[in-house]
Design an enzyme around this catalytic site. Structure first.
Site, PDB file in Angstrom:
ATOM      1  N   ALA A  37       0.837  -1.209   0.000  1.00 23.49           N
ATOM      2  CA  ALA A  37       0.000   0.000   0.000  1.00 23.49           C
ATOM      3  C   ALA A  37       0.871   1.258   0.000  1.00 23.49           C
ATOM      4  CB  ALA A  37      -0.909  -0.012   1.219  1.00 23.49           C
ATOM      5  N   TYR A  39       3.931   1.469  -1.183  1.00 24.93           N
ATOM      6  CA  TYR A  39       4.547   1.549  -2.520  1.00 24.93           C
ATOM      7  C   TYR A  39       3.542   2.177  -3.493  1.00 24.93           C
ATOM      8  CZ  TYR A  39       6.645  -0.096  -6.923  1.00 24.93           C
ATOM      9  OH  TYR A  39       7.175  -0.163  -8.190  1.00 24.93           O
ATOM     10  N   SER A  85      23.897 -19.822 -29.002  1.00 26.13           N
ATOM     11  CA  SER A  85      23.091 -20.776 -28.244  1.00 26.13           C
ATOM     12  C   SER A  85      24.062 -21.757 -27.586  1.00 26.13           C
ATOM     13  CB  SER A  85      22.094 -21.474 -29.151  1.00 26.13           C
ATOM     14  OG  SER A  85      22.750 -21.956 -30.277  1.00 26.13           O
ATOM     15  N   LEU A  86      23.549 -22.801 -26.985  1.00 22.87           N
ATOM     16  CA  LEU A  86      24.431 -23.684 -26.232  1.00 22.87           C
ATOM     17  C   LEU A  86      24.398 -25.096 -26.791  1.00 22.87           C
ATOM     18  CD1 LEU A  86      23.344 -22.573 -22.672  1.00 22.87           C
ATOM     19  CD2 LEU A  86      25.636 -22.343 -23.596  1.00 22.87           C
ATOM     20  N   GLU A 117      25.033 -22.579 -13.523  1.00 24.94           N
ATOM     21  CA  GLU A 117      23.815 -21.757 -13.413  1.00 24.94           C
ATOM     22  C   GLU A 117      22.599 -22.598 -13.759  1.00 24.94           C
ATOM     23  OE1 GLU A 117      24.164 -18.634 -16.332  1.00 24.94           O
ATOM     24  OE2 GLU A 117      26.299 -18.526 -15.969  1.00 24.94           O
ATOM     25  N   LYS A 119      19.420 -23.485 -15.889  1.00 18.67           N
ATOM     26  CA  LYS A 119      19.045 -23.154 -17.270  1.00 18.67           C
ATOM     27  C   LYS A 119      17.540 -22.880 -17.279  1.00 18.67           C
ATOM     28  CE  LYS A 119      19.542 -24.474 -22.001  1.00 18.67           C
ATOM     29  NZ  LYS A 119      18.179 -24.066 -22.322  1.00 18.67           N
ATOM     30  N   ASP A 121      13.784 -21.891 -18.485  1.00 17.41           N
ATOM     31  CA  ASP A 121      12.998 -22.219 -19.670  1.00 17.41           C
ATOM     32  C   ASP A 121      12.196 -20.975 -20.050  1.00 17.41           C
ATOM     33  OD1 ASP A 121      12.342 -23.900 -21.623  1.00 17.41           O
ATOM     34  OD2 ASP A 121      10.984 -25.158 -20.454  1.00 17.41           O
ATOM     35  N   ARG A 140      16.447 -12.980 -29.488  1.00 19.18           N
ATOM     36  CA  ARG A 140      17.619 -13.619 -30.090  1.00 19.18           C
ATOM     37  C   ARG A 140      17.456 -13.777 -31.597  1.00 19.18           C
ATOM     38  NH1 ARG A 140      19.113 -18.490 -31.642  1.00 19.18           N
ATOM     39  NH2 ARG A 140      21.319 -18.940 -31.489  1.00 19.18           N
ATOM     40  N   GLU A 177      17.566 -14.163 -19.701  1.00 17.30           N
ATOM     41  CA  GLU A 177      16.352 -14.893 -20.043  1.00 17.30           C
ATOM     42  C   GLU A 177      15.138 -14.202 -19.418  1.00 17.30           C
ATOM     43  OE1 GLU A 177      17.294 -17.626 -21.787  1.00 17.30           O
ATOM     44  OE2 GLU A 177      15.595 -19.014 -21.759  1.00 17.30           O
ATOM     45  N   TYR A 227      16.345 -12.892 -15.572  1.00 18.72           N
ATOM     46  CA  TYR A 227      17.668 -13.087 -14.981  1.00 18.72           C
ATOM     47  C   TYR A 227      18.717 -12.830 -16.042  1.00 18.72           C
ATOM     48  CZ  TYR A 227      16.159 -15.200 -10.580  1.00 18.72           C
ATOM     49  OH  TYR A 227      15.620 -15.415  -9.351  1.00 18.72           O
ATOM     50  N   LYS A 294      29.782 -22.879 -17.323  1.00 16.72           N
ATOM     51  CA  LYS A 294      30.616 -21.951 -18.091  1.00 16.72           C
ATOM     52  C   LYS A 294      32.005 -21.919 -17.480  1.00 16.72           C
ATOM     53  CE  LYS A 294      26.833 -18.903 -19.208  1.00 16.72           C
ATOM     54  NZ  LYS A 294      26.083 -17.732 -18.781  1.00 16.72           N
ATOM     55  N   LYS A 318      21.061 -30.930 -19.831  1.00 15.78           N
ATOM     56  CA  LYS A 318      19.609 -30.946 -19.671  1.00 15.78           C
ATOM     57  C   LYS A 318      19.185 -32.019 -18.658  1.00 15.78           C
ATOM     58  CE  LYS A 318      18.124 -28.118 -23.055  1.00 15.78           C
ATOM     59  NZ  LYS A 318      17.471 -28.518 -24.264  1.00 15.78           N
ATOM     60  N   CYS A 412       0.474 -42.168 -53.270  1.00 15.21           N
ATOM     61  CA  CYS A 412       0.315 -40.930 -52.489  1.00 15.21           C
ATOM     62  C   CYS A 412      -1.155 -40.813 -52.076  1.00 15.21           C
ATOM     63  CB  CYS A 412       0.740 -39.736 -53.340  1.00 15.21           C
ATOM     64  SG  CYS A 412       0.286 -38.160 -52.605  1.00 15.21           S
ATOM     65  N   CYS A 415      -2.682 -37.518 -54.142  1.00 18.80           N
ATOM     66  CA  CYS A 415      -2.866 -37.422 -55.601  1.00 18.80           C
ATOM     67  C   CYS A 415      -2.850 -38.779 -56.285  1.00 18.80           C
ATOM     68  CB  CYS A 415      -1.815 -36.505 -56.211  1.00 18.80           C
ATOM     69  SG  CYS A 415      -0.165 -37.224 -56.214  1.00 18.80           S
ATOM     70  N   CYS A 430       6.304 -38.592 -52.786  1.00 19.77           N
ATOM     71  CA  CYS A 430       5.374 -38.517 -53.906  1.00 19.77           C
ATOM     72  C   CYS A 430       6.111 -37.719 -54.980  1.00 19.77           C
ATOM     73  CB  CYS A 430       4.100 -37.802 -53.473  1.00 19.77           C
ATOM     74  SG  CYS A 430       3.167 -37.196 -54.882  1.00 19.77           S
ATOM     75  N   CYS A 436       0.655 -32.297 -57.144  1.00 23.30           N
ATOM     76  CA  CYS A 436       0.019 -32.927 -55.977  1.00 23.30           C
ATOM     77  C   CYS A 436      -0.507 -31.813 -55.064  1.00 23.30           C
ATOM     78  CB  CYS A 436       1.052 -33.782 -55.247  1.00 23.30           C
ATOM     79  SG  CYS A 436       0.529 -34.357 -53.634  1.00 23.30           S
TER      80      CYS A 436
HETATM   81  N1  5U1 Z   1      21.809 -19.698 -17.383  1.00 22.99           N
HETATM   82  C1  5U1 Z   1      22.162 -19.529 -18.654  1.00 22.99           C
HETATM   83  N2  5U1 Z   1      21.356 -19.753 -19.681  1.00 22.99           N
HETATM   84  N3  5U1 Z   1      22.073 -19.481 -20.770  1.00 22.99           N
HETATM   85  C2  5U1 Z   1      21.720 -19.551 -22.083  1.00 22.99           C
HETATM   86  N4  5U1 Z   1      23.366 -19.100 -19.069  1.00 22.99           N
HETATM   87  C3  5U1 Z   1      23.332 -19.059 -20.412  1.00 22.99           C
HETATM   88  N5  5U1 Z   1      24.249 -18.697 -21.303  1.00 22.99           N
HETATM   89  C4  5U1 Z   1      23.934 -18.755 -22.609  1.00 22.99           C
HETATM   90  C5  5U1 Z   1      22.659 -19.182 -23.023  1.00 22.99           C
HETATM   91  C6  5U1 Z   1      22.327 -19.258 -24.467  1.00 22.99           C
HETATM   92  O1  5U1 Z   1      24.811 -18.392 -23.577  1.00 22.99           O
HETATM   93  C7  5U1 Z   1      26.132 -17.973 -23.251  1.00 22.99           C
HETATM   94  C8  5U1 Z   1      27.003 -19.102 -22.799  1.00 22.99           C
HETATM   95  C9  5U1 Z   1      26.702 -17.396 -24.505  1.00 22.99           C
END
Ligand code: 5U1
Length: 674
Positions: A37, A39, A85-86, A117, A119, A121, A140, A177, A227, A294, A318, A412, A415, A430, A436
């Protein structure tokens, strides 16, 4: 009056600072210091003062998070350094192999220090700050170019609009992310269900859907969080020694960092860190699908480098895929854009890995036989992270009597042409191409799709009806459609017929790369289309290119070259292209910008063996940027052969022809002076 103005300005500034600090306490430190309140009172006072004296209201004020006027489309943003990407490691052994490669490249047998760290989603995002002020956000995209989502990101409370603290760089690009915490996701879906709307399948889709809103006022109502996990461009400050210290700096400047980050030295500690996060996973307030390791030392990261899309100093591990059992209700056969015949199992809906799965591809005949999936079978379905779902196996103990083996059709299903399967190929096709109806439909869907000509509102159902009615047979026919033809279709209102016509008009100005991708040439995806467009600059040059000329393009080998040549050889394809151009589809000629002249312009290079500092494609691209040509075989016309590790016959031939051979070091020096 002047005194009042000075007072109002000072109070606005004071309120902004106070509210920003409370945001930091709430979002970043997770320790709110005042009740909601109070805030709200501060925000109310700030809003009222800014309304009364708009000349003192800053664009980055905490009140500016409510969204702005809707956009028509997202602008493209080129990433100054690629958003990588990783690579994945799926088990302990794969991680250990990664760790060994890191040690080899680092030239040490000592244990490596990693930062581990969670990962998340969610959706990768790049945030640009100039002099500590948030100025731009981009998705990205394909890693090189993303979409400008600045107005949407401005509404995300967890992302500071102003950085605070010491030593803020004049230019800082933060990468991280955007995600939707589970509680926010549940509440959002509850609201959707109550309003009779379709709920989101999982928090990732909800985060992505929220960020891709053209109307940022909608994004402002979505419970998104953020993050940071790295940086892109940084100017005017020295980099710290480690990733961990970098995180501390980002955090001091007000950027949220996960509190689950830890340091682990050596593979066995890394495995422990993975296990400990896997145990905590279900207790976290957000979804994670694994961990990211990393190399902690930033100089070592730099030394180890990256391959085209992923760093060699980081890897994602993963969590295991989720598996569930369900029943096969039917097996259908689909005909794709290139005629590929694919068996698809229709399943009793099953919720696995965060989504409801109802269809699973069985890929091809051999895969069908190996798994022996039959209608009525109970099967185990697996879905890992964002990987497409698959049938792992049939539960034979549950197989009923009288089930029958599924056989691929001889003809097919669309067709009726006899299906062909070339020797050595897994895919049956096909052969009727654009005779087709299924292939016509799929090629037009591809042409209209978002990453191709992006014809908004021209959905699958509309395309199917237009093809079935014989009103559209090629992409060029789309541009001859009338209001009457469109509004006569089922499930299309008069207004959306008008909108579709507008969208068709809007799709006409495009780029050569998008146009090439939209044509659906086999093996030519977005990246290859872009390379072809950049290399040849205009369509004529590409249409007339020989196999050899095509093979000089970065990332293009003999198969792609053959496909491109065959595509343009077909009279029908040339007619469709002419029809599209006549209808007004157009793009800027990219060949008008002449390449920079360098001392390497026109020199012919052959690359052989393995380079440790960069991939073959990267080397090829760099040389081409400098005006050099890169060919596949050594001849008298070759000026230089770059010989990496394990060079074989090409090196021998170069020596026999007395051609200058460059070691990797010589090559890097040559690049550095040009
Ligand atoms: N936690 C985390 N997610 N993530 C995704 N770190 C991290 N680093 C990334 C990616 C694609 O890329 C760097 C290693 C370049």
């Amino acid at each position: 009056m002047i005194a009042t103005n000075t007072r109002v300005k000072a109070r606005i500034q004071q309120l902004c600072e106070e509210i920003n600090q409370h945001n930091k306490n709430y979002y970043q430190l997770d320790v709110p210091k005042i009740p909601d309140a109070d805030y709200d009172d501060l925000m109310r006072e700030l809003r009222s003062l800014e309304k009364q004296s708009p000349q003192f209201a800053s664009h980055n004020s905490p009140t500016q998070r409510v969204g702005s006027a809707p956009l028509n489309s997202f602008q493209q943003v080129e990433h100054k350094t690629p958003m990588l990407s990783l690579d994945n490691a799926f088990d302990d052994e794969e991680f250990e192999a990664f760790d060994k490669r890191v040690r080899d490249r680092a030239g040490t047998t000592d244990s490596i220090e990693y930062l581990v760290e969670p990962k998340l989603d969610g959706l990768a995002i790049s945030l640009l700050y100039r002099d500590g002020k948030f100025v731009q956000a981009a998705t990205r995209g394909d890693g090189k170019t993303g979409e400008n989502v600045t107005e949407n990101i401005r509404t995300v409370g967890a992302i500071p609009l102003l950085l605070s603290g010491e030593g803020i760089p004049p230019v800082l690009e933060v990468r991280g992310e955007v995600f939707m915490p589970v509680a926010g996701f549940d509440a959002l879906n509850q609201r959707a269900i109550e309003a009779g709307d379709k709920p989101f399948a999982n928090p990732r889709n909800a985060a992505a859907g929220s960020l891709r809103q053209l109307d940022s006022k909608i994004t402002a109502t979505r419970p998104l969080a953020f993050y940071a996990y790295g940086i892109g461009v940084i100017e005017g400050v020295e980099l710290p020694i480690t990733q961990q210290i970098l995180f501390e700096r980002l955090s001091n400047w007000g950027l949220p960092i996960s509190d689950q980050v830890q340091v682990a030295v050596g593979a066995s500690r890394c495995h422990q860190a993975y296990e400990s996060l896997a145990t905590k996973r279900s207790l976290l307030p957000y979804e994670i699908d694994g961990v990211v390791y990393k190399v902690n030392n930033l100089e070592l990261q730099d030394k180890i480098g990256f391959v085209s899309r992923a760093p060699r100093w980081a890897v994602a591990r993963k969590f295991p895929a989720q598996e569930k059992m369900t029943e096969v209700i039917a097996i259908d056969v689909q005909v794709g854009r290139t005629g590929a015949i694919t068996p698809v199992a229709r399943l009793a809906p099953v919720f696995v890995g965060g989504v409801t799965v109802v269809n699973v591809t069985l890929h091809n005949e051999d895969e069908m036989r190996r798994k022996d999936v039959r209608v009525g079978d109970t099967v185990v379905v697996r879905r890992a992270g964002d990987v497409i779902p698959e049938i792992v196996s049939v539960v034979l103990e549950k197989r009923r009597q009288n089930t029958v083996v599924f056989n691929m059709p001889v003809d097919c299903p669309i067709c009726g042409s006899e299906v062909e399967r070339a020797e050595g190929e897994a895919i049956a096709r096909c052969p009727s191409g654009l005779l087709c109806a299924a292939q016509i439909k799929e090629s037009i869907k591809h042409f209209a799709s978002r990453r191709a000509l992006d014809i908004e509102g021209l959905g699958d159902k509309i395309i199917e009806q237009l093809v079935d009615r014989g009103q559209v047979r090629t992409p060029a026919d789309l541009y001859c459609l009338t209001q009457g033809q469109l509004s006569a279709l089922e499930r299309i209102a008069e207004k959306s017929a008008d909108n579709t016509l507008l969208a068709l008009e809007k799709s006409k100005p495009t780029t050569l790369a998008k146009f090439l991708y939209a044509l659906g040439i086999r093996e030519v995806g977005e990246v290859t289309a872009k390379s072809l467009a950049e290399h040849f600059g205009n369509l004529n040059a590409l249409q007339e290119a020989s196999l050899e000329a095509l093979e000089e393009v970065s990332g293009v080998g003999s198969t792609v070259s053959q496909r491109v040549v065959s595509f343009f050889e077909l009279e029908h394809n040339r007619e469709v292209i002419a029809g599209l151009i006549q209808a007004g589809v157009n793009w800027p000629d990219e060949s008008t910008t002449s390449p920079v002249e360098t001392a390497l312009s026109g020199k012919v290079f052959v690359l052989t063996g393995v380079l440790s500092s960069m991939g073959r494609d990267q080397a090829k691209q760099t040389l081409q940027l400098l005006g050099a040509k890169v060919t596949g075989s050594v001849s008298k016309k070759t000026d230089y052969v770059v010989a990496g590790e394990n060079s074989g016959s090409k090196l021998k031939k170069a020596l026999s022809l007395d051609i200058t051979v460059l070691s990797e070091d010589d090559f890097l020096k040559l690049l550095a002076i040009h």
